[in-house]
Write an enzyme that holds these catalytic residues in place. Structure first.
Site, PDB file in Angstrom:
ATOM      1  N   ASP A 157      42.142  15.301  72.010  1.00 17.57           N
ATOM      2  CA  ASP A 157      41.211  15.693  70.969  1.00 17.57           C
ATOM      3  C   ASP A 157      40.282  14.640  70.601  1.00 17.57           C
ATOM      4  OD1 ASP A 157      40.080  16.937  68.805  1.00 17.57           O
ATOM      5  OD2 ASP A 157      41.965  17.070  67.511  1.00 17.57           O
ATOM      6  N   ASP A 162      36.681   8.875  60.993  1.00 21.46           N
ATOM      7  CA  ASP A 162      37.351   9.362  61.978  1.00 21.46           C
ATOM      8  C   ASP A 162      36.738   9.625  63.713  1.00 21.46           C
ATOM      9  OD1 ASP A 162      39.183  10.824  63.420  1.00 21.46           O
ATOM     10  OD2 ASP A 162      38.910  12.704  62.912  1.00 21.46           O
ATOM     11  N   GLU A 216      47.897  13.192  65.311  1.00 29.08           N
ATOM     12  CA  GLU A 216      46.962  12.861  66.118  1.00 29.08           C
ATOM     13  C   GLU A 216      46.850  11.246  65.978  1.00 29.08           C
ATOM     14  OE1 GLU A 216      43.200  15.027  66.106  1.00 29.08           O
ATOM     15  OE2 GLU A 216      42.061  13.068  65.882  1.00 29.08           O
ATOM     16  N   GLU A 248      48.944  19.535  61.517  1.00 27.63           N
ATOM     17  CA  GLU A 248      48.396  18.377  61.951  1.00 27.63           C
ATOM     18  C   GLU A 248      47.818  17.500  60.715  1.00 27.63           C
ATOM     19  OE1 GLU A 248      45.264  18.948  64.664  1.00 27.63           O
ATOM     20  OE2 GLU A 248      44.070  17.024  64.118  1.00 27.63           O
TER      21      GLU A 248
END
Lengths: 392, 392, 392, 392
Positions: C290, C258, C220, C184
């Site tokens: 997520d 984030d 992501e 990731e």
């Protein structure tokens, strides 16, 4: 997707810059992909598509360096097109950025003769703006700035900027022009850093002007988003200061070069809340599209893109109206404390002494308990997404 | 790299927040890597390193929820350390962001009881600030904001923010406190979008306050850079408005999460020009380091990082002084029109009518010829790089 | 907005990390606003909402430092919940970032003993992942990175990263685990710069691994968008390399910290095209959310936010299906050359010699004429906006 | 600041694109501020300043659409200048972006005839590159991309990109040209999103090519920084993959439009570590400056800016050499675990079974104790700042 002229309502007030549909699509790495567009054709075509009016920089209408005769001819042809279509000219502006003479700015060029020339160029076009019935005169200082932190004393540059604005407001007042000025902030491009980079910086600057009541803002969606700022928040603060004199609608996909996409083709959720704000706050000025038809498009694509701006605005307005009227939304807002925020923090007649005396406010306040309250903002946002997607 | 206390000059005025060296290095993805630091130890250690003073949030000194006795004990120990070291407390501020009760803000929480509590918390700490001889009280509204555009009416939120500021300035005036307020803008983090996101937005807001003369700014390097804005330009505009009341120095490497690196460990060229500006513009307030020792460091690293901030500032000040005094730099500035910008655009006594009458300004102005002038900004910037690198 | 368990179709395959709904909302400036959530409750609640399964880091399920007995008890309770609900565990991952020991990374910490410990921690959890029937094991190297360019030799760090991955793939192969690895990427936060910052960097790294066929990606949404990259483009390239092993869906509002918002609460147009791509490209893995329920929410808000992720995905899937099937869209795509791009540039059997011999390709090619073609991309995009808004 | 030709060492290998000093300074909002520059003059002038060679796009040297005779004349004049000065042409590239025919790309245009034309245009120029003795051929696919996520199937576009690259490598191999290809990534501008946006994406793409050993990278400082990525990290990964075939040095001030400033006039600390990396990693290719002299400069400024690039590189090289040799720096690196990272995580001959058997690695590992280690990265970084500033 076109709209008959009859549907061109006051309510919509959709306007376009001549330089938008007329952009020939020259970019930093490529030559023009479209032939020049005659302003007269632009007026007619935009009128057919349902626009309310057009706007322009002096050089969009009258090629830089034209003599008086050529200038008058340009204006006359343009006025004829306006008369034939009923199109308005609510806003006019000056080009102080294309010609190399402005490479270090107009009002704040380190070269004083350029500054004097810039002021004269504006004054000349103010006369034309007044003559055409415009009520707003926009100032985008795209070349007022620097690439290097040592190129220019910013404080001195702001002195010069203010000097210029004061002279021009005085000029308009003396002339009796019914014009308000609107500063258009931008953080960078074409300069590394532009003076008055955001709505906030421009608002603060305005407060120092001689005739500050005459001067407000023309914020642009993409310009604030190029600094990662929330455009809805910016417009709300501009409205709060009663300085939203005009607005530039377009689309931008994040922090990068100035994209000038169609309105809604960038951050669509933010566009939804923007339209909601403009419509509910009673903004009555033009909905001005300052966008660029992509370089990949021919003229058919240009007109499709012009229509797309208006269509998206109308769709978002519809969705926002239903959103506001939905009882579930109203209940969710209430649950989130939307209304509670409108209640002053002090009670009627209360002052700080009374607040100090209120033990429930501090001594007996149970922070841990109050902290358990959920604000349910996610639910409210999902209701907005649902409405935006037309799924309620 | 340490400095004896005797060298702790007025000129430097280096200050540190207790929360900086005392940061335990808890981040969104990790637990604390350092044990808590006793404020008393911080005072002594920073004093040894040559700092001029310390600053704090109420909760840095007095754990949230302490009763009066515990509070008094904390203050007494702290004052003893100050007395022992001669360290000053030029600035104090309030923590309205750590406790969950502030999750939707302090002055602008949708929950009215939280707003009232926040005002009381500030008032209590204002008393302490005055008692300790602070002259600046900082307001960082890090929780005043939203993640979603529909969570909050920004105009209403600004009403509440103003209501709070007005109450607090009145309180200080009534009490006779010799305190000025300094708002610290930040664009985002911990909220998705924070109110008053930049120097500009805060300046504009201040202009609407009841006692606006009491309220200025505390800009932070990284906060403006998180919006891609030029910090030197921002500080210059703040100085121009006479609102640079305090400053937070640190380092940030571009648009990303708030890094709070050591001053100079981010954009070094911009830091050079910042020091040049502060020193030459006569800024006399503290050089306040609001940074975080990286999470990888133990306490030895914490103190090395504290010293690094001061060392870098001093080095940049030295370089900037030599830069300004270098005759070649002065000549290059002149060639670039730096001085010419200081000359008003209008001559003495000239008004717009005189400008209109000056044919050399427009009718006889040869734009193409004037456009040929080179501004030599690159050369000037390279001279700065040379000086910064100590190679001249 | 809840869905009965029976509607939990294979098609949806909606999964959630235990750490998402279980996030206590501690952020860099604030303490937790929510009580811990029992993983067993998370499983039951997500099952009721219609999820297909859950995922976890070792430390989400088993508190760091638990002894074997406590560990077994945690696992047993969890398995019981899975059995009761029919929920799956398609993916498992390791926490190599929360404990201070990982402050300089796991596989690439400058401290060798930490690297060894990290590998052991992963191996232990790989056993559990296999036991629970997971098919994907995610590696998010959030601490593998640096704040300073001199902290670490990146080439050496990549050697260590590869060493670790090679050891772990060998381990799984020897054990016969039916597990694929998914890296990731993330550009920054919590480190200043993270190794393998984007989909591209991770793809290139994978190509150097011993058992590269076992290793793919878990991209992501927000992580790529934090670098200003187009997530749809990134996913398309990952699919092109046949390396989209898993996906993390959420929302991000541009280049900043984030945010981990609900899917669709960021760039909605990009989310629409993402769902269109996943559904039309035959991606069959889980749709893994997520995200982090905002810090302002209580548990009611947590569950509303979980449901919002799934609702938005389903709505976008519906819209995208109609978009693809709309004959006007298909015609517009054809007009834009969408299909023409699928035609190889060389004809069947043609090689460069034949191309050189084709005068129409160069000698007789009229660049100016061909340049007049409009690609009508704006119209196509507006059709997408129309479909997204449910207005067609 | 000029350097005699004799000092033009192999070591420096400074090269410039003809399009850099020859940029006429046309930007998205402004017309050219400088007259065209004759390539022959550029060669002579750069030679005088101490450059090692020049590079060019076909259209820089030979105006687009020239017939064979005009083309030959351009080449002959250019070769004469090379012969007179001893300047080399280490790299050549193709312009597939300026002419409107490339508005949707070259190798990946939705128009197949454009793709064929693009390949022919490259082949023609490959012949010239080989003739002039170039060893690197750069591919910047600046128009390969899209503004809208629905304009193009990215997977299909990558198929076409690969098809083109395969054809061209085959062509060179058949012809026996001693040329390697170098792909230059860029995230956006002039397209909204460009394919192969970063070093990583391009590395991954290369791995899928037929003659991948012939294809590497030409990364550019500003291009990676436009995505907020650390250029030093990117170059390190490129070196790790043995794919740093060429490099474009310039300056960029954060995430915004492509600035192409002088090398070092952007992120100076990162530039310092970049030079340190290039010099210590044994990169032997040209130090190629791909910058644009600011639009405010006349030709005197152009040449000053060209010299500034070389001067800054040399200064940084000096500083970096002293940094690496400073015993205190070496000690600080050791303390930080720089060397320890070079030690494999597994011992000699150790495999995962041995690691599993080592209780000290896990069962007896005291995470809390090991976590106390400080890495002293801030101190190391401050030593770098000190060296960069010439203060040690």
């Amino acid at each position: 997707m076109t709209t008959s002229a009859s549907s061109r309502s006051q309510k919509d007030k959709f306007t376009f810059g001549l330089w938008t549909v007329g952009w020939q699509a020259r970019d930093p790495f490529g030559d023009a992909t479209r032939a020049p567009l005659d302003p007269v054709e632009a007026v007619h075509k935009l009128s057919e598509l349902g626009a309310y009016g057009v706007t322009f920089h002096d050089d969009d209408l009258i090629p830089f360096g034209s003599d008086d005769k050529a200038r008058d001819a340009c204006i006359a042809r343009f006025q004829k097109a306006l008369a034939e279509t009923g199109m308005k000219v609510p806003m006019v502006t000056t080009n102080l950025f294309t010609h190399p003479v402005f490479k270090d700015g107009g009002f704040t060029s380190n070269d004083r003769s350029v500054r004097r020339y810039a002021l004269r160029k504006v004054m000349r076009n103010l006369d034309l703006a007044a003559q055409l019935g415009a009520h707003t005169y926009v100032f985008w200082g795209g070349r007022e700035g620097a690439e290097y932190d040592g190129s220019k004393c910013v404080q001195t540059a702001l002195d010069r900027f203010r000097e210029g604005m004061n002279l021009l407001t005085t000029y308009c007042k003396d002339k009796g022009y019914d014009l308000r000025f609107a500063i258009e902030p931008k953080p960078n491009e074409p300069r590394g850093d532009i003076l008055l980079p955001t709505i906030g910086h421009a608002l603060a600057f305005i407060d120092t002007l001689e005739h500050k009541e005459m001067v407000g803002l023309n914020p642009e969606v993409g310009h604030e988003q190029m600094a990662g700022l929330n455009f809805v928040h910016g417009i709300a603060q501009a409205l709060w200061h009663k300085k939203l004199f005009h607005i530039d609608l377009n689309g931008q996909r994040g922090i990068k070069y100035d994209q000038d996409l169609v309105f809604g083709h960038g951050d669509l959720l933010n566009a939804f809340f923007l339209v909601d704000l403009l419509e509910s706050a009673g903004y009555e000025g033009p909905r001005h599209f300052d966008y660029k038809p992509s370089r990949t498009e021919d003229y058919e694509g240009v007109w499709a893109s012009a229509a797309a701006n208006m269509r998206t605005y109308r769709l978002l307005r519809e969705r926002a109206e239903k959103f506001r009227q939905d009882p579930e939304v109203q209940a969710a807002r209430k649950a989130s404390g939307w209304d509670e925020l409108a209640q002053p923090t002090l009670g009627a007649g209360e002052d700080y002494k009374a607040l100090l005396a209120d033990k429930s406010a501090y001594e007996d306040f149970d922070a841990d308990r109050v902290a358990q309250r959920g604000f349910a903002f996610v639910r409210l946002n999902q209701l907005a997404v649902d409405h935006l997607l037309g799924s309620r």
